[in-house]
Write an enzyme that holds these catalytic residues in place. Sequence first.
Site, PDB file in Angstrom:
ATOM      1  N   LYS A 282      58.405  41.464  33.881  1.00 55.13           N
ATOM      2  CA  LYS A 282      57.673  42.454  33.103  1.00 55.13           C
ATOM      3  C   LYS A 282      58.562  43.068  32.015  1.00 55.13           C
ATOM      4  O   LYS A 282      59.793  42.997  32.096  1.00 55.13           O
ATOM      5  CB  LYS A 282      57.198  43.595  34.028  1.00 55.13           C
ATOM      6  N   ASP A 352      53.777  36.891  38.064  1.00 54.58           N
ATOM      7  CA  ASP A 352      53.391  38.308  38.039  1.00 54.58           C
ATOM      8  C   ASP A 352      51.983  38.531  38.602  1.00 54.58           C
ATOM      9  O   ASP A 352      51.559  39.669  38.791  1.00 54.58           O
ATOM     10  CB  ASP A 352      53.486  38.836  36.601  1.00 54.58           C
ATOM     11  N   ARG A 356      47.253  38.962  44.308  1.00 55.60           N
ATOM     12  CA  ARG A 356      46.186  38.090  44.830  1.00 55.60           C
ATOM     13  C   ARG A 356      46.752  37.072  45.805  1.00 55.60           C
ATOM     14  O   ARG A 356      46.046  36.627  46.710  1.00 55.60           O
ATOM     15  CB  ARG A 356      45.451  37.423  43.649  1.00 55.60           C
TER      16      ARG A 356
END
Length: 505
Positions: A282, A352, A356
């Site tokens: 990120k 990233d 899930r």
Amino acid sequence: MKIDLDSIDPITSDLDCLIIGLFEGEEEESSALNRVKDLVGDSLDVLLETGEISGRLGNNVLIHSLILNSKNAKGLKRIIFCGLGSRQFFSVARLRDGLAPALRRARGTKCNSVAIDVDSFLGDSIDLSDAIEQTAQACHTGLYRYETFKSKKASSNIEDVKILIGKDEDLSNLHDALNIGIAIGQSVNLARDLANGPPNVVTPSSMAEVAKGMASQHLEVEILETDDMDALGMGALLGVARGSAQPPKLIIMSYFGDQSSENVMAFLGKGITFDSGGLDIKSTVGMRTMKGDMAGGAAVLAAMGAIEQAKPKMNVIAIIPATENMPGGNAQRPGDVVTAMDGTTIEIDNTDAEGRLVLADAVCLALARGANKIIDVATLTGAIRSALGEHCVGAFGNSSNFTKLVIEAGESVGERIWELPTYEEYSRQFESDIADIKNSGGASGGAITGAMFIGHFRGEADWVHLDIAAMSISLTTRGEIVKGATGSGVRTLVNLANVVSQTAK
Ligand code: BES
Ligand code: MN
Ligand code: ZN
């Protein structure tokens, strides 16, 4: 802080403050206000005329003992009138949002003991026990402070809260409302503590310890270690954990309040204790708030605490896959293929999109443990903020009845939830060239494809996903929300358990 029901007369008491709620446009008719008129005298009329005392939501006016009638000099020291907005829009959320700033004002003026005129909060849809429950919640959530790492803790504290009730009320019912309000308020604050906690302290292991500390006769807690997860074939979860030096933990909390029923609900919570993005790392700004990427897991864990106290007649297992998402030397790579517990092969398109992945294995485990209704709570996507902004949680599901039940369970306790679609066509976006599916569906409809990836694993169960990414942190203190982690999702889950137990009766 001690919160209790009391029927003393606040005017002649020695309390530091009395809080009275006012509805906008009804200030002068307020019976609570008229009861204190004797004490305050003419000045009250002046303040009403100038509009200084007003029922505008969030407004509060403090009247100090200097102008309180001198014959009562030994009595009540202050009154705070707190605005509740117009009666037409009154709700449990507005009660908490109106009361919380008044409580902080009282604390700010060094009040130690506070009485609350709970009658002034009654409305068409809010009876005395609702008002007591919400008042108790707001005392905890509105006065919340995270100061674990402050060398010098704040000195002002409200220690004694008296919720004023008439002498002839049915006490046992009202005490139940008080206790459940306290339990929910404390649970919301526990979820906030976990998400506000620094990521070097709130690790998968420390979350597991917190869960273990909550174990009781009614709440069983199990922790699965790396080897256990490996034996179950949880390749999606373990793939995320590979880049981290912290061992992953899978936290399972079981509450079986209805042995006569085969129905089991599962509460799953994303427990990424720090999301660096992994090798798809990120940006500086994007990573800044990622200690809060376990807010869904924290909400689930904390909700189980309140459920354990409320003891609804239903069964629920909570599953929290807890791990960091880090770019260590052993980290998974974009392009890797991992295999989830149900055998689904997943191409890692973006490291990233880790939430899930861990939730996919959690869904598989929930099914293996007999869950027929699954709700997952996750800070899943940045895209949910683009879709809905910061005023509601996003919901996704496969069964309109169950989705509706969850949304209504949230709405009625003041957590706004809005449903987004899960049309089959979106799932083409996460088809993979080399595996069964891939873990990213690209930028368009990002919150939907993220949700549907999790839904892919739901089997025959009814499933609802709540994306709390935009609601789990607040940049400002407003109403009962204190800057920082909000505890989003806790109330919805606790009430859902309650609603399910009511309908089973
Ligand atoms: N934890 C983030 C989502 C998030 C973003 C939560 C901002 C709170 C605030 C999640 O793991 C993530 O990184 N999602 C990606 C998905 C993408 C790579 C498909 C995102 O939203 O950009
Ligand atoms: Mn991520
Ligand atoms: Zn994440």
